[in-house]
Design a protein around this motif. Structure first.
Motif, short mmCIF file in Angstrom:
data_model
loop_
_atom_site.label_atom_id
_atom_site.label_comp_id
_atom_site.label_asym_id
_atom_site.label_seq_id
_atom_site.Cartn_x
_atom_site.Cartn_y
_atom_site.Cartn_z
N LEU A 93 0.79 -1.42 -0.08
CA LEU A 93 -0.01 -0.12 0.14
C LEU A 93 0.85 1.27 0.04
CD1 LEU A 93 -2.57 -0.77 2.78
CD2 LEU A 93 -2.72 -1.44 0.47
N ILE A 94 0.41 2.24 -0.56
CA ILE A 94 0.70 3.80 -0.24
C ILE A 94 -0.16 4.26 0.78
CG2 ILE A 94 1.18 6.00 -0.98
CD1 ILE A 94 2.24 4.60 -3.69
N ASP A 96 5.46 4.58 1.94
CA ASP A 96 5.38 3.22 1.82
C ASP A 96 4.60 2.43 3.10
OD1 ASP A 96 6.12 2.57 -0.68
OD2 ASP A 96 7.58 1.63 -0.18
N GLU A 97 3.93 1.47 2.73
CA GLU A 97 3.25 0.73 3.72
C GLU A 97 4.24 0.13 4.94
OE1 GLU A 97 0.86 -2.68 2.44
OE2 GLU A 97 1.20 -3.57 4.15
N THR A 98 5.73 -0.04 4.30
CA THR A 98 6.54 -0.61 5.12
C THR A 98 7.02 0.44 6.45
OG1 THR A 98 7.98 0.32 3.63
CG2 THR A 98 7.81 -2.02 3.70
N GLY A 153 -3.10 -1.01 13.64
CA GLY A 153 -3.66 -1.06 14.87
C GLY A 153 -4.98 -1.49 15.21
N ILE A 182 -13.14 1.49 18.69
CA ILE A 182 -13.32 0.61 19.79
C ILE A 182 -13.18 1.59 20.99
CG2 ILE A 182 -12.82 -1.27 20.96
CD1 ILE A 182 -13.84 -2.16 18.44
N LYS A 183 -14.29 2.01 21.56
CA LYS A 183 -14.38 2.88 22.78
C LYS A 183 -14.24 2.22 24.13
CE LYS A 183 -14.54 7.48 24.11
NZ LYS A 183 -13.40 7.48 24.39
N GLN A 220 -6.96 1.63 12.72
CA GLN A 220 -6.06 2.48 13.12
C GLN A 220 -4.75 2.10 12.58
OE1 GLN A 220 -7.11 3.60 17.48
NE2 GLN A 220 -6.73 1.38 17.14
N ARG A 236 5.41 8.88 14.35
CA ARG A 236 4.93 7.94 15.31
C ARG A 236 3.70 8.38 15.68
NH1 ARG A 236 9.57 5.37 18.35
NH2 ARG A 236 7.59 5.17 19.68
N ARG A 237 2.72 9.00 14.96
CA ARG A 237 1.25 9.60 15.00
C ARG A 237 0.32 8.28 14.71
NH1 ARG A 237 1.34 12.62 19.04
NH2 ARG A 237 -0.87 13.39 18.48
N TRP A 238 -0.73 8.09 15.52
CA TRP A 238 -1.54 7.37 15.05
C TRP A 238 -2.71 8.15 14.23
CZ3 TRP A 238 -2.11 2.14 16.01
CH2 TRP A 238 -0.98 1.32 16.73
N ILE A 267 -7.78 2.69 -0.49
CA ILE A 267 -7.64 3.44 0.82
C ILE A 267 -8.78 4.89 0.26
CG2 ILE A 267 -6.63 5.17 2.13
CD1 ILE A 267 -4.41 3.00 2.30
N PHE A 284 -7.04 11.85 14.37
CA PHE A 284 -7.99 11.24 15.40
C PHE A 284 -8.64 12.62 16.11
CE2 PHE A 284 -6.34 7.16 15.88
CZ PHE A 284 -7.43 6.48 16.40
N TYR A 287 -1.02 -0.94 -5.46
CA TYR A 287 -0.64 0.33 -5.67
C TYR A 287 0.52 0.60 -6.54
CZ TYR A 287 -3.90 2.13 -2.04
OH TYR A 287 -4.99 2.44 -1.58
N GLN A 330 -2.79 8.61 22.34
CA GLN A 330 -3.26 9.44 21.03
C GLN A 330 -4.80 9.01 20.56
OE1 GLN A 330 -0.75 9.06 17.80
NE2 GLN A 330 1.27 9.30 19.06
N GLU A 381 -7.17 6.99 22.65
CA GLU A 381 -8.26 7.04 23.71
C GLU A 381 -8.40 8.14 24.38
OE1 GLU A 381 -9.73 3.96 23.33
OE2 GLU A 381 -11.24 4.70 24.56
#
Lengths: 84, 1000
Positions: free
Chosen positions: A2-3, A13-15, A20, A25-26, A56, A64-66, A78, A84, B249, B746, B748
């Motif tokens: 994926l890109i 790149d997906e790598t 997650g 899911i709360k 996620q 490093r951001r979700w 996609i 978030f 892709y 981030q 929750e």
């Protein structure tokens, strides 16, 4: 492969990413008020969507951001990525 | 003596003679040959034995679809199994052997499988070797011997491989006529283009074509075009390169082979390179595969694809027969007859299943006086080790069945052609669909999923002119779509044969049960025959994917190249459905086999995984300490003096810490700094204990659970300031804990004001442990560490030799100990100061092994050794750490039915009854005298050492209801079978009251 468009860094790149699982899911506010079954649902049960799925991803080898990805599980297209 | 070599012609270099061996036999051929053409030139008829029936097989094709000539090539460390002789370029000294045939290729005892073939239909292996289950080992031994798929080298690969990432606008796969045309168009557009072809030369089928482009023989047009493309600055031409995988892709993988055509002589070059290409768009010009025809004994050595016969004659000047029959359902095989005639063969007969017609092809063969039998089929082949003759019958074109009256004819080569199938492999891998064409009688690409287009014969355009036109048109459209302007017009003039007409004949059929005839093969590589398809349907399989798996049709390296379409058509016939309803099976990478070496690239040996070294590493290395790999870190395992055994070194180190002073490099601990006004709130949710009770400057042992209630990681947490905490994690858990905390924050609780920073590498940690540890610090004038002022589990900021340090009075050994955090740039300097200052107390560096022993003496767990993801705090004896006042991650799970049952495994100590034997870690705990199977298992030993300070072995174990069993005796059984009598005890073996913290 994926890109994925990281909402902070752009197309990568997906790598560079790690997965997650299902988004939205709360975590229950009062876990102790739940029955074992309700808690088990939160803990273990996940959708197995055919089609567009909200999930996620973490830009683990990058910023490093979700963030959230809407991905079609049939053809891996996609549809959107956002913070978030 | 190359018996089948023509005097002239071909693209071989007759002045460059190459020596090679096949099954030990010394042979000669020329530069420019493939291994297959070299074998055919030398009249080698049998090259292998078939997969299941061990029937003798000969070279069948001239390309990647070869099902029979699958050979072991090379020797020693460079030997390679499973190579297709049709794709191996010959080099001097090449050693090849057939993979099957025992005791020899010409006399294979397993041919008995063929004689008994009625027993060996589809599903034979599934049905036969099921019972009794314990016999499988025996079956497997013989099956593997019989299957005989070549062997892997047993030495290290002497070659190296590389990876290369590339981006482009247009990737063209295949440099036959369509691919070249596509590249010429793209080259003029200015787009960034890569064109790949698996051969050493561009041209594809034009390499052996009589047709003309722009008034020159096609091959000359190819050479001009190739030269032009190689000069173009925006075009990269990759030869000997196979695009073998098409992923999401527009990501494609290409394997380029640099040295395989001369492995011993090329130096300073990788053997192969893996190109990882991300492209805007793809043109698929892979061409088409000729299909076999299906009739009895159609697998005998000497039956070959018609186009392959032409290619061997014209590219390699090899004539594999003298008395030749051609069996076809289409015009293209007439070209083979013409090529044979031109090569000087007089005895040629064409058996054409179609009624008489007057196509260009038949007119031409008529002119050449070539005999043609229309409305006829070959029903059977005579001869077993080679083709000796054929049986011919008349075909009733109304019923599609043939007569019983047979004509016999001698021949030594049978060329067959069942029409053509586009190579839809990459198109299908990319997610594209295929549609059955009623006009062309093949599947053609339809509905692309990614940005690509199939052109030329990949798209069902067989004739040269159509093929070039299609490539030009579709490539132009693709480029326009990408925003390129096409200025120059490319025009070309084609003189073509256009031998394209075809009428399907899926199998030679007389209406009788196929079982009553000799085997009619559909897939040679997997020995799938017509009767297997009938049997599969009889046994209830109707979906092509199921039939494929039951009969092995299209399995293995064939990947649907040769027999799939015939198989599908025959399935359609048996099920009485249109072929379009049967559909294709799934095409998967790799298109052709790829070496493990090129997949691994340079990420092998020391480059397999990064190595991390602490700032104090030089000291450890000077001490010649053996290292232990923990995560990616190299940690000193123990510090032997000269010739000291590990047992003696660990004993000396342990006693030094217990009696005087030890020093350890604990820098690999995960270190996380947490700040922000919600830091406390955040950590309350993560850790099980009451974090809010911690005063500033206080440390606490903390555990974190997964939401499933199981222990995830542990470490010491310190409250540095009101809103500032510092955590340590296990060495192995450092990265995963950090990202796990980030995930909670981030995803929750993004509303919490918290900042997480990893300090693992910025800070180094030195542990001083032992009753004399405070004395050393005092000697160095360190302030704030007096017995009165610095209590156990507290922290101070201080200085050593004017270097800022954070000192934590914590202990993983049970002794008085100080963990000193220092900027990593000063770590080695500080370490040396401490070593110097500690000399009067015989300061002893100790490694991970001693650390493990010391903590086990105190009953401290190591997460990941004594726990395994199924151990909750109660199990580990840490129930006292669970806050009742607040919620934390995993708390609710501790109330689940499974968490509160009273027979869970619990942490205990174990002593061997003889007081001498160290119980092997991993040993299972059973009752003494339990013999009746199944023997109940009570648990296992998780940690086990000899304790120098106690003078006997100690162990930790997880045992069912363990805390209620103190004093009970069990048997520990190791995997080697050793049985040791053991007693369950409290896991704290040494100083249970914690007195030793109270020294001066």
């Amino acid at each position: 492969m994926l890109i994925i468009k990281c909402p902070w860094c752009g197309d990568r790149d997906e790598t560079e990413f790690s997965y997650g699982g299902e988004a939205d899911i709360k975590r229950p506010v009062a876990p102790e008020a739940l029955s074992d079954e309700e808690w088990g649902d939160y803990l273990f049960m996940r959708k197995n969507t055919k089609g567009v799925f909200k999930e996620q991803w973490n830009h683990s080898a990058g910023c490093r951001r979700w963030f959230i990805v809407e991905r079609d599980t049939v053809n891996y297209d996609i549809k959107a990525t956002y913070k978030f | 003596m190359q018996k089948n070599r023509l005097k002239s012609g071909g693209h071989i270099q007759r002045d460059d003679i190459l020596n090679f061996t096949f099954n030990g036999k010394k042979l000669q051929a020329y530069k420019g040959d493939t291994l297959a053409s070299a074998l055919l030139a030398n009249d080698i008829k049998i090259v292998g034995r078939s997969f299941k029936y061990h029937r003798p097989r000969g070279i069948f094709s001239c390309g990647p679809e070869e099902p029979n000539a699958i050979l072991q090539v090379g020797s020693g460390s460079r030997t390679e199994a499973g190579l297709k002789a049709t794709q191996v370029e010959l080099y001097d000294g090449l050693i090849a052997s057939s993979e099957k045939g025992w005791p020899s290729l010409h006399f294979d005892v397993a041919i008995i499988n063929d004689w008994l073939s009625k027993m060996f239909g589809a599903g034979f292996y599934y049905k036969t070797f099921m019972y009794p289950a314990k016999f499988w080992k025996l079956y497997e031994y013989f099956l593997r011997k019989m299957a005989g798929f070549g062997y892997a080298p047993d030495e290290n690969d002497p070659d190296y491989y590389s990876h290369h990432n590339e981006h482009c606008d247009l990737l063209i796969v295949g440099a036959g006529p369509a691919g070249i045309m596509s590249a010429l168009v793209a080259s003029q557009s200015g787009a960034n283009v890569i064109i790949v072809d698996e051969k050493e030369k561009f041209g594809g089928k034009l390499l052996y074509s009589d047709e003309k482009i722009d008034n020159t023989v096609a091959i000359e047009w190819v050479e001009r075009a190739q030269a032009e493309l190689e000069k173009a600055p925006n075009v990269k031409c990759l030869k000997r390169s196979t695009a073998f995988g098409y992923y999401d892709y527009n990501f494609l993988t290409v394997c380029e082979r640099y040295t395989d055509h001369s492995p011993e002589t090329t130096v300073n070059s990788p053997r192969q390179k893996l190109w990882r290409i991300r492209t805007q768009s793809v043109v698929l010009a892979q061409g088409a595969f000729e299909r076999p025809l299906v009739f009895s004994n159609n697998d005998r050595p000497g039956v070959m694809l018609a186009s392959a016969v032409s290619e061997y004659i014209k590219r390699f000047a090899v004539l594999p027969g003298r008395n030749i029959a051609i069996f076809t359902n289409n015009d293209s095989a007439y070209q083979t007859a013409i090529d044979l005639k031109n090569a000087g063969v007089d005895s040629i007969i064409i058996i054409d299943s179609r009624p008489e017609n007057s196509s260009a092809a038949t007119i031409k063969t008529n002119e050449l006086n070539i005999e043609v039998k229309f409305c006829s089929v070959v029903t059977n082949v005579q001869g077993s080790n080679k083709v000796e003759g054929i049986e011919i019958a008349k075909l009733n074109s109304e019923t599609g069945l043939h007569d019983n009256e047979l004509i016999y004819r001698d021949c030594d080569l049978l060329a067959i052609s069942g029409g053509w199938s586009p190579a839809v492999h990459l198109h299908s891998q990319s997610g594209g669909r295929n549609a059955w064409s009623e006009k062309l009688h093949c599947f053609i690409p339809k509905n692309t999923h990614q940005k690509n287009t199939s052109v030329g014969s990949s798209n069902g355009f067989w004739g040269l002119k159509d093929c070039l036109e299609d490539a030009k048109k579709r490539t132009s459209e693709m480029l326009t779509d990408l925003g390129y302007e096409l200025s120059e017009k490319i025009s070309f003039d084609v003189e073509e044969n256009n031998y394209v007409s075809m009428s399907p004949l899926w199998r030679v059929n007389d209406g009788k049960d196929p079982e009553s005839h000799p085997k009619q093969f559909i897939d040679y590589q997997n020995d799938t025959s017509v009767s297997d398809i009938f049997q599969a349907v009889r046994e209830g399989y109707k979906n092509i994917e199921h039939v494929k798996r039951y009969t092995a049709l299209g399995f293995g390296t064939d990947q649907g190249k040769l027999g799939n379409i015939n198989g599908m058509a025959i399935l359609a016939e048996v099920l009485n459905k249109p072929i379009a309803d049967i559909g294709t099976t799934t095409f998967r990478p790799a298109y052709t086999p790829v070496s493990f070496g090129v997949c691994a690239g340079q990420e092998i040996g020391e480059f397999f995984d990064p190595i991390r070294k602490t700032a104090i590493h030089d000291f450890h290395e000077n001490q010649t300490s053996p290292f232990e790999l923990v995560g990616q870190w190299l940690r000193p395992w123990y510090f032997p003096t000269q010739n000291e055994t590990i047992e003696n070194a660990v004993k000396r180190e342990c006693l030094a810490v217990r009696n005087s002073l030890g020093i350890m490099d604990a820098s690999t601990l995960g270190k996380i700094d947490i700040q922000g006004k919600d830091a406390l709130n955040f950590l309350e949710r993560i850790y099980t204990h009451d974090v809010s009770k911690m005063a500033i400057g206080q440390c606490a042992y903390g555990i974190m659970l997964g939401e499933d209630g199981m222990i995830k990681d542990d470490g010491v947490m310190t409250r540095m300031a009101e809103n500032h905490f510092y955590l340590t994690t296990t060495t192995g858990g450092a990265a995963s804990v950090m990202s796990w905390l980030e995930q909670w924050h981030q995803t929750e609780w993004p509303d919490l004001d918290v900042y997480l920073t990893s300090l693992t590498e910025q800070l180094s940690t030195i542990v001083l442990a032992g009753p004399n540890s405070r004395k050393v610090l005092k000697k160095l004038m360190v302030t704030g560490i007096d017995k009165e002022s610095m209590k156990f589990m507290t922290f101070v900021k201080s200085k050593i030799d004017d270097i800022d340090v954070d000192i934590f009075r914590v202990s993983f050994s049970g002794e008085l100990a100080f963990e000193i955090n220092v900027d990593s740039n000063y770590a080695l300097h500080l370490w040396n100061i401490l070593i110097e200052a500690g000399k009067e107390y015989e300061i002893t560096p100790y490694g991970t092994e001693t650390m493990h022993v010391l903590r086990a003496e105190k009953g401290f767990i190591i997460v990941g050794q004594d726990t395994d993801g199924s151990i909750n705090p109660e199990d580990a004896g840490l129930g006292w750490m669970l806050s009742r006042k607040k919620d934390f991650i995993g708390k609710r799970s501790l109330l689940r039915e499974d968490s509160i049952r009273n027979d869970r495994k619990q942490l205990v100590g174990l002593l061997s009854l003889d007081g001498k034997t160290v119980i092997p870690e991993g040993a299972q705990i059973i009752r003494k005298g339990a013999h009746k199977k199944p023997i109940p298992m009570y648990g296992h030993v998780s940690s086990s050492y000899y304790s120098p300070v106690l003078g006997h072995p100690i162990a930790m174990a997880m045992i069912e209801s363990g805390r209620d069993r103190h004093g009970e005796e069990f048997l520990a059984v190791a995997s080697c079978g050793t049985e040791i009598e053991v007693k369950v005890v409290n896991p704290v073996f040494y100083d249970p009251s914690g007195e030793r913290q109270n020294v001066e």
